[in-house]
Each structure stands twice: as structure tokens, then as C-alpha cells.
Write an enzyme that holds these catalytic residues in place. Structure first.
Site, PDB file in Angstrom:
ATOM      1  N   TYR A  58       0.808  -1.226   0.000  1.00  0.00           N
ATOM      2  CA  TYR A  58       0.000   0.000   0.000  1.00  0.00           C
ATOM      3  C   TYR A  58       0.841   1.276   0.000  1.00  0.00           C
ATOM      4  O   TYR A  58       0.465   2.282  -0.578  1.00  0.00           O
ATOM      5  CB  TYR A  58      -0.853   0.034   1.275  1.00  0.00           C
ATOM      6  CG  TYR A  58      -2.096  -0.824   1.231  1.00  0.00           C
ATOM      7  CD1 TYR A  58      -3.027  -0.666   0.220  1.00  0.00           C
ATOM      8  CD2 TYR A  58      -2.363  -1.752   2.240  1.00  0.00           C
ATOM      9  CE1 TYR A  58      -4.192  -1.431   0.199  1.00  0.00           C
ATOM     10  CE2 TYR A  58      -3.523  -2.514   2.231  1.00  0.00           C
ATOM     11  CZ  TYR A  58      -4.432  -2.347   1.204  1.00  0.00           C
ATOM     12  OH  TYR A  58      -5.582  -3.090   1.189  1.00  0.00           O
TER      13      TYR A  58
ATOM     14  N   THR B 250      -1.702  -5.515  -7.343  1.00  0.00           N
ATOM     15  CA  THR B 250      -1.679  -4.478  -6.300  1.00  0.00           C
ATOM     16  C   THR B 250      -2.278  -5.070  -5.038  1.00  0.00           C
ATOM     17  O   THR B 250      -3.029  -6.047  -5.095  1.00  0.00           O
ATOM     18  CB  THR B 250      -2.583  -3.284  -6.657  1.00  0.00           C
ATOM     19  OG1 THR B 250      -3.925  -3.763  -6.802  1.00  0.00           O
ATOM     20  CG2 THR B 250      -2.117  -2.575  -7.901  1.00  0.00           C
ATOM     21  N   ASP B 251      -1.990  -4.443  -3.901  1.00  0.00           N
ATOM     22  CA  ASP B 251      -2.803  -4.737  -2.732  1.00  0.00           C
ATOM     23  C   ASP B 251      -4.166  -4.086  -2.989  1.00  0.00           C
ATOM     24  O   ASP B 251      -4.308  -3.208  -3.845  1.00  0.00           O
ATOM     25  CB  ASP B 251      -2.165  -4.226  -1.441  1.00  0.00           C
ATOM     26  CG  ASP B 251      -2.762  -4.915  -0.207  1.00  0.00           C
ATOM     27  OD1 ASP B 251      -3.821  -5.556  -0.339  1.00  0.00           O
ATOM     28  OD2 ASP B 251      -2.181  -4.806   0.886  1.00  0.00           O
ATOM     29  N   TRP B 252      -5.150  -4.505  -2.226  1.00  0.00           N
ATOM     30  CA  TRP B 252      -6.542  -4.114  -2.504  1.00  0.00           C
ATOM     31  C   TRP B 252      -6.728  -2.593  -2.379  1.00  0.00           C
ATOM     32  O   TRP B 252      -6.510  -2.029  -1.314  1.00  0.00           O
ATOM     33  CB  TRP B 252      -7.470  -4.890  -1.573  1.00  0.00           C
ATOM     34  CG  TRP B 252      -7.937  -6.210  -2.141  1.00  0.00           C
ATOM     35  CD1 TRP B 252      -9.225  -6.645  -2.183  1.00  0.00           C
ATOM     36  CD2 TRP B 252      -7.170  -7.252  -2.764  1.00  0.00           C
ATOM     37  NE1 TRP B 252      -9.307  -7.876  -2.800  1.00  0.00           N
ATOM     38  CE2 TRP B 252      -8.065  -8.274  -3.164  1.00  0.00           C
ATOM     39  CE3 TRP B 252      -5.812  -7.426  -3.054  1.00  0.00           C
ATOM     40  CZ2 TRP B 252      -7.649  -9.434  -3.820  1.00  0.00           C
ATOM     41  CZ3 TRP B 252      -5.404  -8.582  -3.703  1.00  0.00           C
ATOM     42  CH2 TRP B 252      -6.309  -9.557  -4.072  1.00  0.00           C
TER      43      TRP B 252
END
Ligand code: BGC
Length: 717
Positions: free
Chosen positions: A214, A245-247
Site C-alpha cells: 500500500y 496491487t494490494d486491494w
């Protein structure tokens, strides 16, 4: 699995630009109402299907302590429980590669049999500060131990025909403002400490995927950082999988695609983040402006497809929804047994078969199996500590435990109600522990032989732990209770054991003299009580060692900038302790920890002998013997630390360069250990490149980082 052939180049040539743009964006936030239903309830996300071309969706689900999916489905009697394994920090406390491999295999089977394709684990950030709320999801403060544990775990998962995901890449060591904070870290610390576990696991185990983090790294979101995702990850290390990607991470979808972040998850981020434009529109705009070319899109799609064609979904695998939970429970138990760390023992443990145990603390019933957030699990059951003792036939004071049951239900019905947060997770207020009067305690101390006091902590994703009583420090009520217990039991010549059911270090130094033994059971997953009972009875001899330092005082912790500046709402966190993370700091700057890295007691003793060191090609080979000199069988974790010569580059006092765990050695039994240290692993990053200093190295073989049993110099010329 059935063979279904996908000709990737042909598929790419048949895809329209629009389809390519869609494909690099996840299928959306499928848990929100009015969206298509997820394939597996409770999954984290999906890739998009392209029906026209026969491209199916692939399912991604968390997480590090076991597959996280919903056990319940509407209008469905069946249950979809997954095994709750010990948290990663406990798995690392085993220092046992085979166990990590087995746990990986078991989780991988559950992933496959529940129709999931990629497991979003392992998480391999570093224990930079004990207060990081997600430390329980990470292995260690040391990059080698982290990388080795991760590699074995990934091999296990992927042996089942599903993918693993190394996360969170990189320098994501806190939860406070994790989606915006800028981590400032030198290239040396980055390479030697934070990137290293990823490098080790990628080179050894070839994970199918990596998740960017993030945070920003030195000014740029990691998901928008080409140097990180292309130059280092792919060109230098040869990573061939895809990066997601991270969420909801980052702030510019087009930049992410340009920076070699192949897949944007979960997709349709604007449905939650109202100020964002749909990723697909952003990418389309950049394509129309010529900033993103079709070549670029082809490359991303190719990278993703190359992985996905190996997934069960693409192979048309018919999953059973019936993983072998019975077998996996045994593996969770075995892993937990090896991860328990005995921190102190003045002859209190193990107990004898006839010992009557008085167990105190609400944690005997409300045992913490693991942390919250995406690292949570939904197992069939959790055997709490009390039930574990009962099941294993240990003589407990039943009346006392009944009192606890009663008190817990009263407290939970009144001031300490369990509520839900906005994500539907339980918020469970910590219960007061000072629940019995001195007189009552005295009575329990009289009629029983030993006292056990359980202390619990829980933390989870999204928030860091706090430097307050009740979190890093014991609460006043815990201290009062502990003091009363200590007095009552000791006055009668009886012992008191403290059990720590925690996910990360707490302060111990100020109260450790109040008890006779401290048993760190971490957050051991669903088999908690069984593990606990077998360790205190001596059926299992504890063999876990700390993968992270327990400091004497929080003020001793090297990461002074945590969680960054400004304090109330950090924008920047400066890793100014540089490479001096964990024991690298405590050893170099002569700061005494409460319990050092690599420490852990046993019910037996081990001796080390016969150290021989020689060179074999690119490796320094270290051989020695470990013998069990005590009365009972046990396993030992032997650690090899290296002290570098004084050269041009500042070096820590010593660094872990190898380790091995013995098999179960009976009394008098001996095992030869051979550990190979690649000479290349002695290099330090001088700011521009890796440099191996020549000269006299000290090879130090220890039972912990501060209990060095054998040493010898080795000259590197
Ligand atoms: C976490 C990841 C997780 C993802 C999907 C994020 O909030 O940081 O570790 O895999 O959610 O659940």
C-alpha cells in the site's frame, strides 16, 4: 488435473484492446451488494473471464494462517471451513523448513479443493517494530529466516497445483496510514533487510505472484514504481510471475500498468473510494493519449495468463469442496507444537501426571487462535486451552474453570459486549483479569499443585498496537492478578506459570520475576488447547525459538520513527535505524534484550561439538554435532551467525547466515549438522552494489544469538 491447452499468443492476438484493458483490472468488489456473486464466498477477488475466448475467471483468497473463505452459504447446508494454522510468527518459531512445507501443502490442498486458484500468502514484511498490528502475519525480524520459511511454504502450496503470493512488496511495516505513508529507507537497508526475504523466496521457490504494498517507497507508491517492479524484481531476480496491487492500493491506475504492476485488485475501486475514476477508464485514457501502448498491454496480459493457465480454474479442475481437514488438523497441531517457545522455567514445567492445575485468566476459554483482518480464518472449531487440558486428561480445578465460564458470560452480557465493526469483524473488548479475591486465590493455591495464568492479546489489519497498558504493557488488572497469584502460590511453595497467548512481543521484564515459568504459545490456531496441554505435560518438549527480539523496554526498540511523522497523522516514516533492525541493533549497540533473537528453552539440554569449516566451491561448509545431554527427547535449533571483518562498510555485530533443526534426539543421541553458507550471502550493499569484504570472518554456532557454543575464524581471501 485435466489438460486444457491455452495458446497464449493466439489468445492475445484475438483479444481486443478493450478486452486487454479489462483483463488487467480485477473483476470488482464482489462482496458488495448489486455486484456479480463471487465464485467462492469469502474470497478476496477474481480475475475477469472472457467468455468469447474461453478464458475463465481465477479466484484469489487470503491468507497466511489458512484459507480465508466464508464457512456459510445461503440456502446451503454444507459448511466450508478451512483449517486455522498457527500464525506466521509461530510458524517461524519452529525454524523448521519441513514443517513450513507441510503447512504449505495442507493449505494448498484446501485452496484447490475449495475452488480457489491463488492463495494470498505468505506475508513477508519484517518485524521492524513490535507494535505493527500485522506482525503476527509476518515471520521474523530477520530476512534470512523470513525468506527461508517463505520459500518452503511457497513450495508446499504450489506443489498442490495452485499459486502462492509473496506480499506486501515492500517496506510495509506498519498499519497506521498504510495506504498513504511514505516509507523512507536507504537502498542498503532495503536490499539487505526488506527486499532480501522476497529475493530469497523468489529465487528458491518461484512463487506465481507477488503483491505490491500500500505504502509509498521513497516518494512513490510501490505499485507505481518501475525500479522496484521491473528493474529489481524481474531483471535482477528473474521473477516470472505476475504482480498484483494490494486491494485498492495506489492512486493512478495508468501509472501502475506502466510500472509493470500487471493486475489491479480488486478492480472497480471507485465503488468504495468515491473520489477515484474507474481504473478501466484511466487506462483507456492513457492508451488513447499514447502513454500506454498495446505492446505494454500485451506484456501485462501475457504475464498474467502465463500464470493463470496453470491454475485449477483454467485446467477445468473439478474441486470437491472436501479438503482433508482431519489430516490438516494434525499438521496444524504438529506445527504449533514446534513453535511454542519456553521463555523461562525454574523447574515448573513439565508438570507431572498427578499435578493438579489451577488455571486462571479468561484466555483459558476465550483463547486467541490468530489475529483479525485478512489474516483471520474460519475453522470448524478452536480447542481452547481449558478444553485442551480436559481432553488430554490433565487434572484441573474444575470449579475454578466453571467460575471463569460464569464470569465471562456475565461480563460479555453487560459492559463487555462483542460488537461488529464496519467490515463485519468482531470487536472483542479485553476482559478484566482481576476477577478473584485474595482469599479465593489462596484457597485455589491450597487445593492445587501449580497455578497457570493466561494472558492474551489480539491485533489485526488496519491498526497498529498501542504503547499502553492492556496492549504492549500488562494492564493494571493483569498485574494485580499476577501479583496475587504469585504471592498465593509461592507462599505455599508452589509454582506459577504464565502463558502468553499473543501475536507479538509485549513487555515482560518488569513482571517476569513474579512467575516461575513463561510459556509463549503465540496464537496457535485451532489446535491451541491440544498443543498447550501436550507441552505443559511434557508429551511434547518445546523446541521453538524466538524469530523476533523481546525488548526489555519499548524505549530500547531501534525503530524510533514509528509510525512516523507527524505523530498524530503520519505522512512519512523514516527507517533511520537503517540496517540495524532487531538483533542487528541490540547486538551491535550492546542493548540487553529481555529475550534475544533465537532464544528458547527446552526440557532437555544440548551440547555442541566438533566444529569443522571448509570451503566447497561457492560455499563455506560448516559442520558440527549436536548431542542431547539431558534426560528427555528433544529437538534443537542450531543457528550460524557470522561476524564480518572490519572493512570499508559498517557491519552489524553478527548476522544469521544459516540454521537447521535437529530431528527428535533421544537422551544421549547425537546428530551431525551441515550448513552451507554461500559466500555471496556475506555481501553487504554499499549503496551502489554488493561487496564482499575479504579478511577474517568469525563463524559462530549458537543455541541463540547470545548463546554461542562454538566459534572459529574463517579467512576469506
Ligand atoms: C491486505 C492483503 C490482503 C487483501 C485481500 C488487503 O487489505 O493488505 O494482505 O491479501 O486485502 O484481502
Amino acid at each position: 488435473m485435466a489438460k486444457v491447452e491455452f495458446d497464449i499468443e493466439k489468445l492475445i492476438s484475438e483479444m481486443t484492446v478493450e478486452e486487454k484493458i479489462n483483463f488487467v483490472v480485477g473483476a470488482g468488489i464482489l462482496w458488495l451488494p448489486n455486484n456479480p456473486a463471487p465464485k467462492v464466498k469469502g474470497e478476496a477477488g477474481e480475475t475477469r473471464e472472457i467468455k468469447r475466448l474461453g478464458i475463465p475467471k481465477a479466484v484469489l483468497a487470503d491468507g497466511p494462517a489458512g484459507l480465508r473463505i466464508d464457512p456459510e452459504r445461503e440456502n446451503d447446508e454444507n459448511k466450508y471451513h478451512a483449517t486455522a494454522f498457527p500464525i506466521e510468527t509461530m510458524l517461524a518459531s519452529t525454524w523448521n523448513r519441513q514443517i513450513l512445507r507441510k503447512v504449505g501443502e495442507a493449505m494448498g490442498e484446501e485452496v484447490r479443493e475449495y475452488g480457489v486458484d491463488i492463495l494470498l500468502a505468505p506475508a513477508i514484511n519484517i518485524h521492524r517494530n513490535p507494535l505493527c498490528g500485522r506482525n503476527f502475519e509476518y515471520y521474523s525480524e530477520d530476512p534470512l529466516l523470513t525468506g527461508e520459511m517463505a520459500a518452503s511454504f511457497v513450495e508446499g502450496v504450489q506443489s498442490q497445483g495452485v499459486g502462492a503470493c509473496l506480499k506486501h512488496f515492500v517496506a510495509n511495516e506498519q498499519e497506521t496510514n498504510r495506504m498513504s505513508v511514505d516509507t523512507i529507507v536507504s537502498e542498503r537497508a532495503l536490499r539487505e533487510i526488506y527486499l532480501k526475504p522476497f529475493e530469497i523466496a523468489i529465487k528458491k521457490a518461484k512463487p506465481w505472484t507477488v503483491m505490491s504494498s500500500y505504502n509509498k517507497l521513497n516518494g512513490k507508491y510501490t505499485s507505481q514504481n518501475k525500479w522496484l517492479l521491473k528493474d529489481v524484481l524481474r531483471d535482477e531476480w528473474g521473477f516470472e510471475g505476475f504482480v498484483m496491487t494490494d486491494w485498492f492500493a495506489g492512486d493512478n491506475a495508468a501509472e501502475q500498468i506502466k510500472s509493470w504492476n500487471d493486475l489491479l485488485m480488486p478492480g472497480n475501486t471507485y465503488q468504495i473510494f468515491k473520489n477515484r475514476r474507474p481504473e478501466i477508464e484511466e487506462i483507456k485514457g492513457a492508451y488513447e493519449r499514447g502513454e500506454i501502448t498495446e505492446e505494454m498491454l500485451n506484456e501485462r496480459v501475457r504475464t498474467i495468463l502465463k500464470v493463470l493457465v496453470n491454475t485449477p480454474a483454467f485446467k477445468g479442475y473439478k474441486y470437491s469442496n472436501k479438503p482433508n481437514l482431519e489430516e490438516h488438523a494434525k499438521i496444524a497441531y504438529e506445527a504449533g507444537c514446534e513453535g511454542v517457545v519456553l521463555l523461562k522455567n525454574n523447574g515448573a514445567l513439565p508438570i507431572k501426571p498427578e499435578t493438579r492445575v489451577a488455571i486462571f485468566g479468561t484466555g483459558q476459554i476465550e483463547t486467541i487462535k490468530g489475529g483479525t483482518g485478512s489474516g483471520d480464518t474460519h475453522p470448524r472449531y478452536v480447542v481452547n486451552l481449558l478444553d485442551g487440558l480436559i481432553e488430554k486428561g490433565i487434572k484441573i480445578d474444575e470449579e475454578l474453570s466453571e467460575v471463569y465460564k460464569q464470569k465471562i458470560s456475565e461480563l460479555r452480557a453487560s459492559d463487555y459486549k462483542i460488537t461488529k465493526n464496519e467490515w463485519g469483524d468482531n470487536i472483542i473488548p479485553r476482559l478484566p483479569q482481576d476477577l478473584l479475591a485474595e482469599e479465593e486465590i489462596k484457597r485455589y493455591a491450597t487445593v492445587n499443585d501449580i497455578g497457570v495464568f493466561v494472558i492474551t492479546r489480539i491485533s489485526g489489519e488496519g491498526v497498529d498496537r498501542k504503547l499502553v497498558k492492556g496492549d504492549f504493557y500488562l494492564a493494571d488488572d493483569e498485574i494485580h492478578m499476577l501479583s496475587k497469584l504469585s504471592k498465593a502460590f509461592r507462599e505455599q511453595g508452589k509454582k506459577l506459570v504464565v502463558v502468553l497467548n499473543v501475536g507479538a512481543p509485549i513487555e515482560i521484564e518488569s513482571w517476569k520475576d513474579l512467575c516461575d515459568a513463561i510459556l509463549l504459545i503465540w496464537q496457535p490456531g485451532q489446535e491451541a488447547g491440544r498443543i498447550f496441554a501436550d507441552v505443559i505435560s511434557g508429551k511434547v518438549n518445546p523446541s521453538g525459538k524466538l524469530p523476533t527480539t523481546f525488548p526489555k523496554r519499548y524505549e530500547d526498540v531501534p525503530s524510533r520513527s514509528f509510525p512516523g511523522e507527524p505523530k498524530d497523522n503520519p505522512e512519512v516514516v523514516v527507517y533511520d535505524e537503517d540496517i540495524y533492525v532487531g538483533y542487528r541493533y541490540y547486538d551491535t549497540f550492546r542493548v540487553e534484550p529481555a529475550f534475544e533473537f533465537g532464544f528458547g528453552l527446552s526440557y532437555t539440554t544440548f551440547e555442541y561439538s566438533n566444529l569443522k569449516i571448509y570451503r566447497d566451491g561457492g560455499d563455506i561448509v560448516v559442520r558440527f554435532e549436536v548431542i542431547n545431554t539431558g534426560e528427555v527427547a528433544g529437538k534443537e535449533v542450531a543457528q550460524v551467525y557470522v561476524r564480518a571483518p572490519r572493512g570499508k562498510i559498517d557491519k552489524p555485530y553478527q548476522e544469521l547466515k544459516g540454521f537447521d533443526k535437529t530431528k527428535l534426539l533421544g537422551p544421549g543421541e547425537k546428530q551431525k549438522i551441515e550448513i552451507r553458507i554461500p559466500v555471496s550471502s556475506l555481501a553487504s550493499f554499499d549503496g551502489r552494489c554488493w561487496v564482499i569484504e575479504k579478511g577474517e570472518y568469525e563463524i559462530r554456532i549458537g543455541a541463540s544469538s547470545r548463546d554461542i557454543r562454538l566459534k572459529q575464524t574463517y579467512i576469506l581471501d
